[in-house]
Design a protein around this motif. Structure first.
Motif, PDB file in Angstrom:
ATOM      1  N   ARG A   1       4.314  -3.425 -14.254  1.00 47.66           N
ATOM      2  CA  ARG A   1       3.659  -2.271 -14.578  1.00 47.66           C
ATOM      3  C   ARG A   1       4.516  -0.960 -13.741  1.00 47.66           C
ATOM      4  NH1 ARG A   1      -0.588   0.317 -16.704  1.00 47.66           N
ATOM      5  NH2 ARG A   1      -1.295  -2.036 -17.397  1.00 47.66           N
ATOM      6  N   ILE A   2       4.861  -0.054 -14.281  1.00 45.87           N
ATOM      7  CA  ILE A   2       5.790   0.773 -13.656  1.00 45.87           C
ATOM      8  C   ILE A   2       4.715   2.060 -13.240  1.00 45.87           C
ATOM      9  CG2 ILE A   2       7.732   2.515 -13.849  1.00 45.87           C
ATOM     10  CD1 ILE A   2       9.002   0.395 -15.697  1.00 45.87           C
ATOM     11  N   GLU A   3       4.738   2.663 -12.169  1.00 44.58           N
ATOM     12  CA  GLU A   3       4.024   3.643 -11.699  1.00 44.58           C
ATOM     13  C   GLU A   3       4.972   4.861 -11.484  1.00 44.58           C
ATOM     14  OE1 GLU A   3      -0.150   3.985  -9.147  1.00 44.58           O
ATOM     15  OE2 GLU A   3       1.777   4.114  -7.919  1.00 44.58           O
ATOM     16  N   ALA A   4       4.603   5.916 -11.869  1.00 46.66           N
ATOM     17  CA  ALA A   4       5.666   7.269 -11.519  1.00 46.66           C
ATOM     18  C   ALA A   4       4.511   8.306 -11.115  1.00 46.66           C
ATOM     19  CB  ALA A   4       6.033   7.648 -12.686  1.00 46.66           C
ATOM     20  N   MET A   5       5.114   9.027 -10.057  1.00 46.42           N
ATOM     21  CA  MET A   5       4.556  10.223  -9.586  1.00 46.42           C
ATOM     22  C   MET A   5       5.288  11.486 -10.211  1.00 46.42           C
ATOM     23  SD  MET A   5       4.271  11.901  -5.662  1.00 46.42           S
ATOM     24  CE  MET A   5       2.824  10.707  -5.401  1.00 46.42           C
TER      25      MET A   5
ATOM     26  N   ILE B   1       8.578  17.466  -1.625  1.00 51.41           N
ATOM     27  CA  ILE B   1       8.394  18.791  -1.757  1.00 51.41           C
ATOM     28  C   ILE B   1       8.375  19.233  -0.263  1.00 51.41           C
ATOM     29  CG2 ILE B   1       6.761  20.546  -2.307  1.00 51.41           C
ATOM     30  CD1 ILE B   1       5.212  18.675  -4.041  1.00 51.41           C
ATOM     31  N   PRO B   2       9.424  20.293  -0.318  1.00 46.97           N
ATOM     32  CA  PRO B   2       9.800  20.917   0.953  1.00 46.97           C
ATOM     33  C   PRO B   2       8.669  21.913   1.372  1.00 46.97           C
ATOM     34  CG  PRO B   2      11.101  21.828  -0.718  1.00 46.97           C
ATOM     35  CD  PRO B   2      10.362  20.670  -1.105  1.00 46.97           C
ATOM     36  N   GLY B   3       8.534  21.932   2.952  1.00 48.39           N
ATOM     37  CA  GLY B   3       7.697  22.853   3.290  1.00 48.39           C
ATOM     38  C   GLY B   3       6.160  22.837   2.996  1.00 48.39           C
ATOM     39  N   VAL B   4       5.481  21.474   2.764  1.00 51.27           N
ATOM     40  CA  VAL B   4       4.188  21.406   2.476  1.00 51.27           C
ATOM     41  C   VAL B   4       3.359  21.683   3.700  1.00 51.27           C
ATOM     42  CG1 VAL B   4       2.335  19.651   1.980  1.00 51.27           C
ATOM     43  CG2 VAL B   4       4.847  19.585   0.984  1.00 51.27           C
ATOM     44  N   THR B   5       2.209  22.550   3.259  1.00 53.59           N
ATOM     45  CA  THR B   5       1.190  23.029   4.344  1.00 53.59           C
ATOM     46  C   THR B   5      -0.100  22.467   4.075  1.00 53.59           C
ATOM     47  OG1 THR B   5       0.778  24.888   2.846  1.00 53.59           O
ATOM     48  CG2 THR B   5       2.404  25.175   4.666  1.00 53.59           C
ATOM     49  N   SER B   6      -0.339  22.125   2.742  1.00 59.45           N
ATOM     50  CA  SER B   6      -1.802  21.283   2.467  1.00 59.45           C
ATOM     51  C   SER B   6      -1.563  20.531   1.228  1.00 59.45           C
ATOM     52  CB  SER B   6      -2.921  22.352   2.240  1.00 59.45           C
ATOM     53  OG  SER B   6      -2.674  23.045   1.015  1.00 59.45           O
ATOM     54  N   ILE B   7      -2.421  19.206   1.315  1.00 56.53           N
ATOM     55  CA  ILE B   7      -2.430  18.555   0.200  1.00 56.53           C
ATOM     56  C   ILE B   7      -3.780  18.191  -0.077  1.00 56.53           C
ATOM     57  CG2 ILE B   7      -1.747  16.191  -0.786  1.00 56.53           C
ATOM     58  CD1 ILE B   7       0.394  16.113   1.011  1.00 56.53           C
ATOM     59  N   GLU B   8      -4.269  18.341  -1.405  1.00 54.38           N
ATOM     60  CA  GLU B   8      -5.787  18.334  -1.580  1.00 54.38           C
ATOM     61  C   GLU B   8      -5.975  17.481  -2.740  1.00 54.38           C
ATOM     62  OE1 GLU B   8      -9.543  20.937  -2.956  1.00 54.38           O
ATOM     63  OE2 GLU B   8      -7.837  21.924  -2.064  1.00 54.38           O
TER      64      GLU B   8
ATOM     65  N   THR C   1       1.055  -0.970   0.118  1.00 56.65           N
ATOM     66  CA  THR C   1      -0.142  -0.019   0.134  1.00 56.65           C
ATOM     67  C   THR C   1       0.793   1.225  -0.037  1.00 56.65           C
ATOM     68  OG1 THR C   1      -1.849  -1.149   1.313  1.00 56.65           O
ATOM     69  CG2 THR C   1      -1.847   1.038   1.202  1.00 56.65           C
ATOM     70  N   ILE C   2       0.538   2.145  -0.984  1.00 56.83           N
ATOM     71  CA  ILE C   2       1.586   3.433  -1.311  1.00 56.83           C
ATOM     72  C   ILE C   2       0.778   4.528  -0.524  1.00 56.83           C
ATOM     73  CG2 ILE C   2       2.666   4.870  -2.580  1.00 56.83           C
ATOM     74  CD1 ILE C   2       3.601   1.923  -2.857  1.00 56.83           C
ATOM     75  N   ASP C   3       1.425   5.283   0.500  1.00 57.85           N
ATOM     76  CA  ASP C   3       1.052   6.457   1.075  1.00 57.85           C
ATOM     77  C   ASP C   3       1.391   7.517   0.186  1.00 57.85           C
ATOM     78  OD1 ASP C   3       0.278   8.615   2.735  1.00 57.85           O
ATOM     79  OD2 ASP C   3       0.986   7.780   4.440  1.00 57.85           O
ATOM     80  N   TYR C   4       0.537   7.916  -0.813  1.00 56.48           N
ATOM     81  CA  TYR C   4       0.916   8.911  -1.654  1.00 56.48           C
ATOM     82  C   TYR C   4       1.330  10.260  -1.036  1.00 56.48           C
ATOM     83  CZ  TYR C   4      -0.235   5.453  -5.147  1.00 56.48           C
ATOM     84  OH  TYR C   4      -0.082   4.324  -5.831  1.00 56.48           O
ATOM     85  N   GLU C   5       0.578  10.696   0.033  1.00 63.26           N
ATOM     86  CA  GLU C   5       0.618  12.025   0.394  1.00 63.26           C
ATOM     87  C   GLU C   5       1.953  12.043   1.292  1.00 63.26           C
ATOM     88  OE1 GLU C   5      -2.775  13.313   2.777  1.00 63.26           O
ATOM     89  OE2 GLU C   5      -4.097  12.918   1.068  1.00 63.26           O
ATOM     90  N   ALA C   6       2.247  10.943   1.954  1.00 67.02           N
ATOM     91  CA  ALA C   6       3.651  11.057   2.269  1.00 67.02           C
ATOM     92  C   ALA C   6       4.696  10.980   1.642  1.00 67.02           C
ATOM     93  CB  ALA C   6       3.933   9.409   3.123  1.00 67.02           C
ATOM     94  N   VAL C   7       4.594  10.261   0.286  1.00 65.79           N
ATOM     95  CA  VAL C   7       5.536  10.785  -0.873  1.00 65.79           C
ATOM     96  C   VAL C   7       5.665  11.902  -1.349  1.00 65.79           C
ATOM     97  CG1 VAL C   7       6.210  10.047  -3.336  1.00 65.79           C
ATOM     98  CG2 VAL C   7       5.253   8.223  -1.583  1.00 65.79           C
ATOM     99  N   ILE C   8       4.415  12.661  -1.198  1.00 70.74           N
ATOM    100  CA  ILE C   8       4.505  14.006  -1.757  1.00 70.74           C
ATOM    101  C   ILE C   8       5.380  14.899  -0.476  1.00 70.74           C
ATOM    102  CG2 ILE C   8       3.040  16.166  -2.048  1.00 70.74           C
ATOM    103  CD1 ILE C   8       0.926  14.248  -3.161  1.00 70.74           C
TER     104      ILE C   8
END
Length: 343
Positions: free
Chosen positions: A83-87, A45-52, A34-41
């Motif tokens: 299958r290769i998944e890329a963000m 990305i430095p200094g994240v304040t919000s993810i929508e 299971t991939i935690d995509y928000e954690a990857v973001i």
């Protein structure tokens, strides 16, 4: 009248088959990561304040960080055996900041080349307002060819298929961001059919091999056909059927119909077995088998005179090794590490 009694080998093969299928389905249904995509973001990305999460079926996010706006989008494409998944992370100017691989099951030694030869660094500052083409990949969809643009990356030699899959996955994602966030639409060049010289050469080898099933006189040319298979499949096409290819088929990690070479390799090999009841790939196409037979003939090795009973037992070695490979793949959670030739 008493029914015919099955021999122990039949029961043994049945047990191998049933347990192997059970292991594969267990690996698919219960051990998938299971991939935690928000954690990857947040990690990229430095200094994240919000993810929508953006509205729609596409896995895409709008990110606020350090007073700037970013977009993160995930998409995938089929590589050599997985299958290769890329963000893809895009800044507010519509330029690619970073490409991160979130899932893949390619052969490790080949996929590692993409990192060591800095394929992913090439995406930096490319625009989402036009496709990202692939240089040095003649015959592949998305090929740069003679297009006058700086929006391209160069494939990694020896890992062209994986390079192509990464570029295709990135293009799928950037096409979505371009249309949703930058009011720009473009035709994805990776949706076109790809057919290169390697695919044509492989198709010719398969046609010749198929002909041997109907034209018995071709057996006289066996040594020359094997030499051709060895040279073309082993050194020019550089593709062969491995256990990981079969796993990708079972797990439905199948490329689109635009990838004709994959269907020639896998569809042709299995099609011969299903339609003709013969393993023509092993007998006439496999570069490893061809090399072994040519060396055997050149060296003049004579038959060891092994009894039929022992030969019958030795034939169980191949399915047993394949079974071990499947179990290891399930245990490791990565069938891509098992670049094993099952035929």
């Amino acid at each position: 009248m008493e029914g015919k009694r099955q021999n122990p080998e039949t029961y043994y093969l049945a047990v191998l088959f049933i347990t192997a299928i059970a292991a594969i389905f267990y690996g698919i249904l219960w051990t998938s990561k299971t991939i935690d995509y928000e954690a990857v973001i947040q990690q990229n990305i430095p200094g994240v304040t919000s993810i929508e999460k953006m509205i729609g079926a596409q896995r895409a996010y709008q990110v606020d960080a350090a007073g700037k706006k970013y977009y993160a989008v995930c998409d995938s494409a089929v590589g050599y055996q997985s299958r290769i998944e890329a963000m893809t992370i895009v800044n507010q100017e519509g330029l690619v900041e970073k490409v991160i691989i979130t899932q893949q099951g390619e052969t490790p030694i080949f996929f590692e080349r993409l990192y060591t030869r800095k394929l992913f660094d090439q995406f930096k500052n490319l625009s989402v307002k036009e496709p990202v083409y692939l240089g040095g990949a003649s015959g592949y969809s998305g090929y740069l060819n003679e297009r006058q643009t700086n929006n391209y990356i160069d494939r990694v030699t020896g890992s062209t298929v994986s390079s192509h899959a990464v570029a295709e996955a990135v293009n799928k994602g950037t096409a979505y961001i371009a249309s949703k966030c930058f009011n720009t639409r473009w035709s994805n060049p990776y949706d076109g059919y790809q057919f290169n010289r390697q695919d044509l050469a492989m198709m010719m080898i398969y046609i010749i091999a198929l002909a041997t099933a109907f034209i018995k006189k071709l057996v006289r040319l066996r040594i020359w056909i094997l030499l051709a298979s060895f040279g073309i499949m082993g050194f020019f096409v550089k593709k062969f059927v491995a256990a990981s290819n079969l796993f990708s088929l079972i797990t439905l990690q199948i490329p689109g119909l635009t990838n004709l070479g994959w269907y020639v390799l896998i569809g042709g090999t299995l099609g011969f077995i299903v339609l003709l009841g013969k393993n023509i790939y092993c007998a006439w196409i496999c570069p490893f088998g061809a090399a072994q037979e040519v060396i055997n003939k050149a060296a003049g090795f004579k038959s060891l005179g092994i009894s039929p009973q022992v030969t019958k037992k030795l034939k169980l070695a191949a399915p047993t090794i394949l079974w071990v490979a499947i179990m290891l793949g399930t245990f490791l959670g990565d069938y891509g590490t098992l670049d094993y030739q099952p035929f």
